[in-house]
Design a protein around this motif. Structure first.
Motif, PDB file in Angstrom:
ATOM      1  N   ASP A 376       0.815  -1.216   0.000  1.00 36.03           N
ATOM      2  CA  ASP A 376       0.000   0.000   0.000  1.00 36.03           C
ATOM      3  C   ASP A 376       0.849   1.266   0.000  1.00 36.03           C
ATOM      4  OD1 ASP A 376      -2.248  -1.607   0.110  1.00 36.03           O
ATOM      5  OD2 ASP A 376      -2.308  -1.591   2.294  1.00 36.03           O
ATOM      6  N   LEU A 377       2.138   1.128   0.223  1.00 36.14           N
ATOM      7  CA  LEU A 377       3.027   2.287   0.279  1.00 36.14           C
ATOM      8  C   LEU A 377       3.729   2.476  -1.067  1.00 36.14           C
ATOM      9  CD1 LEU A 377       4.676   1.706   3.773  1.00 36.14           C
ATOM     10  CD2 LEU A 377       2.801   3.246   3.221  1.00 36.14           C
ATOM     11  N   PRO A 378       4.114   3.714  -1.397  1.00 39.70           N
ATOM     12  CA  PRO A 378       4.795   3.961  -2.682  1.00 39.70           C
ATOM     13  C   PRO A 378       6.284   3.624  -2.624  1.00 39.70           C
ATOM     14  CG  PRO A 378       4.498   6.021  -1.518  1.00 39.70           C
ATOM     15  CD  PRO A 378       3.833   4.969  -0.666  1.00 39.70           C
ATOM     16  N   PHE A 379       6.610   2.487  -1.992  1.00 41.34           N
ATOM     17  CA  PHE A 379       7.988   2.061  -1.879  1.00 41.34           C
ATOM     18  C   PHE A 379       8.069   0.571  -2.183  1.00 41.34           C
ATOM     19  CE2 PHE A 379       7.427   5.660   0.964  1.00 41.34           C
ATOM     20  CZ  PHE A 379       8.497   6.472   0.625  1.00 41.34           C
ATOM     21  N   GLN A 380       9.261   0.134  -2.628  1.00 35.94           N
ATOM     22  CA  GLN A 380       9.483  -1.281  -2.891  1.00 35.94           C
ATOM     23  C   GLN A 380      10.918  -1.634  -2.527  1.00 35.94           C
ATOM     24  OE1 GLN A 380       8.850  -1.881  -7.056  1.00 35.94           O
ATOM     25  NE2 GLN A 380      10.680  -0.785  -7.685  1.00 35.94           N
ATOM     26  N   LEU A 381      11.147  -2.942  -2.317  1.00 33.84           N
ATOM     27  CA  LEU A 381      12.470  -3.441  -1.977  1.00 33.84           C
ATOM     28  C   LEU A 381      13.087  -4.129  -3.190  1.00 33.84           C
ATOM     29  CD1 LEU A 381      12.115  -4.946   1.606  1.00 33.84           C
ATOM     30  CD2 LEU A 381      13.485  -2.974   0.935  1.00 33.84           C
ATOM     31  N   ARG A 382      14.367  -3.854  -3.397  1.00 34.53           N
ATOM     32  CA  ARG A 382      15.118  -4.520  -4.461  1.00 34.53           C
ATOM     33  C   ARG A 382      16.258  -5.311  -3.829  1.00 34.53           C
ATOM     34  NH1 ARG A 382      18.229  -0.481  -7.977  1.00 34.53           N
ATOM     35  NH2 ARG A 382      19.663  -0.611  -6.205  1.00 34.53           N
ATOM     36  N   LYS A 383      16.356  -6.594  -4.168  1.00 32.74           N
ATOM     37  CA  LYS A 383      17.413  -7.429  -3.612  1.00 32.74           C
ATOM     38  C   LYS A 383      18.679  -7.228  -4.426  1.00 32.74           C
ATOM     39  CE  LYS A 383      18.323 -12.105  -1.962  1.00 32.74           C
ATOM     40  NZ  LYS A 383      17.787 -13.476  -1.827  1.00 32.74           N
ATOM     41  N   ASP A 384      19.707  -6.691  -3.775  1.00 30.50           N
ATOM     42  CA  ASP A 384      20.970  -6.435  -4.457  1.00 30.50           C
ATOM     43  C   ASP A 384      21.891  -7.646  -4.392  1.00 30.50           C
ATOM     44  OD1 ASP A 384      20.081  -3.814  -4.915  1.00 30.50           O
ATOM     45  OD2 ASP A 384      20.866  -3.143  -2.988  1.00 30.50           O
ATOM     46  N   TYR A 385      22.076  -8.201  -3.203  1.00 33.04           N
ATOM     47  CA  TYR A 385      22.896  -9.386  -2.991  1.00 33.04           C
ATOM     48  C   TYR A 385      22.127 -10.333  -2.087  1.00 33.04           C
ATOM     49  CZ  TYR A 385      26.392  -5.982  -4.495  1.00 33.04           C
ATOM     50  OH  TYR A 385      27.057  -5.019  -5.172  1.00 33.04           O
ATOM     51  N   GLU A 386      22.804 -11.395  -1.656  1.00 31.68           N
ATOM     52  CA  GLU A 386      22.148 -12.395  -0.825  1.00 31.68           C
ATOM     53  C   GLU A 386      21.614 -11.797   0.462  1.00 31.68           C
ATOM     54  OE1 GLU A 386      20.523 -15.868   0.433  1.00 31.68           O
ATOM     55  OE2 GLU A 386      21.332 -15.384  -1.535  1.00 31.68           O
ATOM     56  N   HIS A 387      22.341 -10.863   1.041  1.00 32.70           N
ATOM     57  CA  HIS A 387      21.923 -10.296   2.324  1.00 32.70           C
ATOM     58  C   HIS A 387      21.743  -8.785   2.269  1.00 32.70           C
ATOM     59  CE1 HIS A 387      22.561 -14.136   4.278  1.00 32.70           C
ATOM     60  NE2 HIS A 387      23.763 -14.206   3.739  1.00 32.70           N
ATOM     61  N   GLN A 388      21.598  -8.220   1.074  1.00 28.33           N
ATOM     62  CA  GLN A 388      21.478  -6.760   0.961  1.00 28.33           C
ATOM     63  C   GLN A 388      20.276  -6.393   0.100  1.00 28.33           C
ATOM     64  OE1 GLN A 388      24.970  -4.142   0.450  1.00 28.33           O
ATOM     65  NE2 GLN A 388      23.954  -3.370  -1.367  1.00 28.33           N
ATOM     66  N   TYR A 389      19.500  -5.396   0.609  1.00 22.77           N
ATOM     67  CA  TYR A 389      18.338  -4.880  -0.101  1.00 22.77           C
ATOM     68  C   TYR A 389      18.450  -3.361  -0.185  1.00 22.77           C
ATOM     69  CZ  TYR A 389      15.979  -9.391   0.601  1.00 22.77           C
ATOM     70  OH  TYR A 389      15.633 -10.711   0.595  1.00 22.77           O
ATOM     71  N   SER A 390      17.817  -2.814  -1.239  1.00 27.32           N
ATOM     72  CA  SER A 390      17.688  -1.363  -1.367  1.00 27.32           C
ATOM     73  C   SER A 390      16.208  -1.008  -1.345  1.00 27.32           C
ATOM     74  CB  SER A 390      18.314  -0.867  -2.678  1.00 27.32           C
ATOM     75  OG  SER A 390      19.713  -1.027  -2.650  1.00 27.32           O
ATOM     76  N   LEU A 391      15.867   0.053  -0.573  1.00 30.47           N
ATOM     77  CA  LEU A 391      14.497   0.559  -0.522  1.00 30.47           C
ATOM     78  C   LEU A 391      14.366   1.669  -1.560  1.00 30.47           C
ATOM     79  CD1 LEU A 391      11.717   0.543   0.904  1.00 30.47           C
ATOM     80  CD2 LEU A 391      12.622   2.321   2.424  1.00 30.47           C
ATOM     81  N   LEU A 392      13.430   1.491  -2.521  1.00 25.01           N
ATOM     82  CA  LEU A 392      13.264   2.429  -3.625  1.00 25.01           C
ATOM     83  C   LEU A 392      11.853   3.010  -3.600  1.00 25.01           C
ATOM     84  CD1 LEU A 392      14.595   0.100  -6.479  1.00 25.01           C
ATOM     85  CD2 LEU A 392      15.971   1.571  -5.034  1.00 25.01           C
ATOM     86  N   THR A 393      11.711   4.215  -4.205  1.00 32.02           N
ATOM     87  CA  THR A 393      10.371   4.731  -4.463  1.00 32.02           C
ATOM     88  C   THR A 393       9.800   3.989  -5.662  1.00 32.02           C
ATOM     89  OG1 THR A 393      11.253   6.493  -5.882  1.00 32.02           O
ATOM     90  CG2 THR A 393      10.938   7.006  -3.547  1.00 32.02           C
ATOM     91  N   SER A 394       8.492   3.680  -5.609  1.00 32.15           N
ATOM     92  CA  SER A 394       7.866   2.906  -6.683  1.00 32.15           C
ATOM     93  C   SER A 394       6.927   3.738  -7.548  1.00 32.15           C
ATOM     94  CB  SER A 394       7.095   1.722  -6.094  1.00 32.15           C
ATOM     95  OG  SER A 394       6.094   2.174  -5.187  1.00 32.15           O
ATOM     96  N   THR A 395       6.456   4.862  -7.043  1.00 33.51           N
ATOM     97  CA  THR A 395       5.553   5.723  -7.814  1.00 33.51           C
ATOM     98  C   THR A 395       5.905   7.177  -7.537  1.00 33.51           C
ATOM     99  OG1 THR A 395       3.908   5.792  -6.024  1.00 33.51           O
ATOM    100  CG2 THR A 395       3.665   4.045  -7.686  1.00 33.51           C
ATOM    101  N   ARG A 396       5.210   8.061  -8.231  1.00 36.21           N
ATOM    102  CA  ARG A 396       5.354   9.492  -7.968  1.00 36.21           C
ATOM    103  C   ARG A 396       4.807   9.822  -6.580  1.00 36.21           C
ATOM    104  NH1 ARG A 396       8.791  12.347 -11.296  1.00 36.21           N
ATOM    105  NH2 ARG A 396       8.638  11.489 -13.393  1.00 36.21           N
ATOM    106  N   LEU A 397       5.436  10.782  -5.917  1.00 39.41           N
ATOM    107  CA  LEU A 397       5.036  11.181  -4.571  1.00 39.41           C
ATOM    108  C   LEU A 397       4.346  12.541  -4.621  1.00 39.41           C
ATOM    109  CD1 LEU A 397       8.358  10.203  -2.752  1.00 39.41           C
ATOM    110  CD2 LEU A 397       6.288   8.830  -2.951  1.00 39.41           C
ATOM    111  N   ASP A 398       3.479  12.786  -3.651  1.00 39.20           N
ATOM    112  CA  ASP A 398       2.760  14.061  -3.562  1.00 39.20           C
ATOM    113  C   ASP A 398       2.667  14.456  -2.097  1.00 39.20           C
ATOM    114  OD1 ASP A 398       1.223  16.287  -3.817  1.00 39.20           O
ATOM    115  OD2 ASP A 398      -0.513  15.296  -4.706  1.00 39.20           O
TER     116      ASP A 398
END
Length: 751
Positions: A376-398
């Motif tokens: 429900d939030l405009p954010f998503q997680l991307r798995k970079d390595y086995e134990h590392q993730y990056s939190l990214l924006t997924s849509t436009r923010l207002d």
């Protein structure tokens, strides 16, 4: 002392180096710029940082050369103990854009520790009847080095009775034992002195010695014997205290005290192991008395001894191998390695907000971690390595829709049941000027009476801007138009509009004032609204006589025949008033709905008022009437009643006044010009400076109700129509002669 990099190609995310322990500070480890295939200048500009998993910073990086160096003494034995391989893990953080590279540095062992016995001398007491092959353990030497540098072998000094046996344990330990090869004879030799040497495999090897003194005793010639040489058991970690591990069984064929057995944990066991396990000296039952943690140790080897109560005591040893089974008792850990708590609302989708590292101390599937955030939030997680993730924006923010987020990252392992941990990141959105201010109304309507005081408040316009701080700081202005700006001004802070001069309905009836509101953003955004100002008429104009035309300060002279009969038409008076609305002249006090004009007779004190009659009817005339006459229903007169310079007119011929069409048209033109000059000026509905192009929707309404044409009050002699439709019309119909208007009373009228 130089490190040898063992790295995949430069495009890979992980690099491995190997260095020996105990290197001096500043020793070369590797060149990260070279191994990554990156120019040193670019590396320095990217703000390279080294992040270590441990508390100590063993390495540093020269950003100008890209060289990794040793910054602190490294003791492999202190770091990794007896583990055969020892690694330090680093992360290189590079900015613009953010990138992470994993570096693994293997610390190689050097032979910097000799094997050491716990003491310099040990004493043994052995009965002379000890069986051949009897084994007598000697406390082993300890060497903290690993591999070939650790303890490799033992050497026993030459003797006639004992041989050396080295017992290898499953954990790699080597325990020396004296084995009786030839029977002892206390009467022949009561003491034996031996030397045991421990030697490692280094180059050159290092060694240490222990002196062994053996006292030969008489009598008790049988030792306890276990029913099996070794025992095995399996336990789950976190087993409750008192859990039975194994029950040992040993026997001694001797009788009495020489066959009475007591069990105990051997002194060879570490202090930590003794805190975890306990043995019942009577029954031989080994039970759990401490915490079993799979993450601390996966297997334990317990050395147990059985002693008889003979004199001297005889003993036997065995080992118990306990395997620990892992259970899912560790929740995942979430570690923030990079995080920005403020984010611009115009950040594009895919912007990195945070970088997290996750780990779980359990093994197998129980140690595998998965992360997710709420969809429900405009954010998503991307798995970079086995134990590392990056939190990214997924849509436009207002920011105007949602200004603040609490993003909860949930980390769960794959155990059964799974364990999870939640970490909440507070993220505030920074405002950008993406909303123009908006007026509460697209247009405003204001009614104001003419002749208003200068500085009168007309209206207050109001606008709102959903942005924040300076992006919502508003200022108001009137769009610059030279005529409008001389009439009105606006307070730029609160939107109040004031008049700058008195308004004149007869000059300007309607104004359109364009108002602009602008925020203080960069660039600024604005919007406009229109204020329609309708000027209301006041009775500020006196009627003006337009016929007959008499120069100011002069008197009107009219000649009548001497033989003029009563009812003779002397002249007609025509007047106009520039005002409108209820400000329509009132004729004869007939009421405000009357469209006629009110005329009052004024006679000079020297004139004989009884000779003339001032008719205030709808058709206003001045008649020669020495006596009262009845009102005439029409304003047509006989030829003898027409005004003129000659008195020889006949009364039989009917006709309209003036005498002919030419005179009538001249009078109409003169009256129309005077009316237009007084009423219209430069401002009419739908045109002129004041109206500013009034829209069509106001046309019909204000043509009739608000800006009436006073010219309807003007009557043209010779026609029944008003001024607005008099042109081109002429009633040519002859009417019969009339006696005119007469009064029966001799009373005189005064103005």
């Amino acid at each position: 002392g130089c490190a040898e990099p063992r790295a995949p190609p430069a495009s890979s995310a992980q690099i491995r180096y190997s260095i020996p322990e105990e290197l001096t500070r500043g020793a070369f480890v590797g060149n990260i710029a070279k191994d990554l295939g990156t120019d040193v200048a670019k590396l320095a500009a990217a703000n390279l940082q080294v992040l270590s998993d441990s508390d100590s910073q063993y390495f540093s990086v020269n950003v100008n050369t890209g060289v990794i160096m040793v910054s602190e003494r490294i003791d492999r034995e202190q770091l990794c103990g007896q583990n055969p391989r020892c690694f330090l893990h680093l992360k290189l953080a590079i900015e613009n854009p953010v990138e992470f590279y994993r570096i693994e540095v293997e610390i190689l062992d050097i032979n910097d520790n000799p094997p050491e016995f716990p003491s310099d001398e040990v004493s043994l007491r052995i009965y002379e009847l000890a069986s051949l092959g009897a084994r007598f353990p000697i406390q082993p030497a300890q060497d903290p080095d690993v591999g070939t540098n650790t303890l490799q072998t033992y050497h026993l000094s030459a003797n006639e009775n004992f041989n050396l046996n080295v017992k290898a344990r499953t954990d790699g330990g080597k325990f020396p034992e004296l084995v009786l090869e030839r029977a002892l004879d206390r009467e022949l030799r009561a003491f034996h002195h031996l030397v045991l040497t421990a030697e490692d495999g280094g180059s050159p090897p290092q060694s240490s010695k222990i002196r062994i003194t053996i006292q030969v005793l008489d009598a008790n010639d049988n030792h306890p014997v276990f029913d099996r040489p070794s025992y095995g058991a399996r336990l789950v970690e976190n087993s409750p205290l008192g859990t039975l591990v194994v029950k040992l069984n040993a026997t001694d064929v001797d009788e009495g005290p020489n066959g009475d057995i007591r069990y105990s944990l051997s002194s060879h066991n570490s202090a930590a192991l003794r805190q975890i396990f306990a043995i019942d000296e009577q029954t031989g039952e080994i039970r759990v008395q401490g915490n079993l943690d799979f993450e601390e140790a996966t297997v334990y080897e317990i050395e147990v001894e059985a002693k008889d109560m003979g004199s001297p005591t005889m003993e036997e040893h065995c080992s118990v191998v306990v395997e620990i089974t892992d259970v899912n008792d560790n929740a995942p850990e979430v570690i923030l390695t990079s995080f920005s708590s403020s984010l611009s609302e115009d950040a594009p989708p895919g912007t990195v907000v945070a970088v997290i590292h996750v780990r779980d101390r359990d093994s197998g599937e129980q140690g595998r971690v998965q992360c997710h955030v709420s969809p429900d939030l405009p954010f998503q997680l991307r798995k970079d390595y086995e134990h590392q993730y990056s939190l990214l924006t997924s849509t436009r923010l207002d920011r105007e829709h949602v200004a603040y987020y609490n993003v909860t990252i949930s980390a769960s392992d794959l155990g059964s049941p799974p364990l999870s941990r939640h970490t909440t990141l507070p993220i505030a959105l920074a405002d950008v000027n993406d909303n123009a201010p908006q007026f509460e109304q697209a247009s405003y309507e204001v009614l104001v009476a003419e002749n208003n005081p200068v500085g009168s408040v007309l209206v207050t316009v109001s606008a709102a801007d959903p942005d924040s701080e300076q992006n919502s700081r508003l200022s108001y202005s009137i769009l610059r138009d030279v005529p409008i700006s001389t009439y009105f001004r606006i307070d730029q802070d609160n939107g109040t509009i004031y008049t700058m001069r008195a308004l004149d309905y007869e000059q300007d009836k309607v104004f359109q004032v364009p108002v602009e509101v602008k925020d203080a953003g960069s660039p600024a955004l604005s919007s406009t609204a229109v204020v329609h100002v309708f000027v209301l008429d006041e009775n500020d104009n006196a009627p003006t006589i337009v016929y007959p035309s008499v120069p100011k300060g002069s008197a009107f002279h009219q000649t009548i025949p001497v033989l003029a009969e009563p009812g003779y038409l002397v002249t007609k008076i025509v007047a106009v008033d520039a005002d409108s609305g209820h400000n329509y002249l009132d004729v004869g006090r007939a009421g405000l709905t009357s469209q006629a004009q009110n005329y009052t007779s004024c006679f000079s004190p020297m004139s004989d008022q009884s000779d003339f009659l001032f008719n205030r009817g709808i058709k206003t005339t001045l008649l020669f009437s020495p006596q009262q006459a009845q009102p005439n229903t029409d304003w047509r007169f006989s030829q003898t009643q027409r005004p003129g310079t000659s008195g020889s007119q006949n009364g039989e011929e009917g006709g309209a006044w003036p005498n002919n069409q030419f005179d009538t048209e001249m009078l109409q033109a003169m009256i129309l010009a005077s009316a237009n000059e007084a009423a219209d000026g430069n401002s009419t509905l739908g045109g002129g400076t004041g109206t500013m192009g009034l829209s069509a929707r106001y046309g019909p309404q204000f043509t009739l109700q608000h800006v009436p044409d006073y010219r309807q009050n003007v009557y043209i002699p010779g026609s029944t129509a008003t001024l607005t439709n008099a042109a081109g019309k002429r009633d040519a119909k002859n009417s019969g002669s009339s006696g005119g208007n007469k009064k029966k009373s001799g009373k005189k009228e005064k103005k």
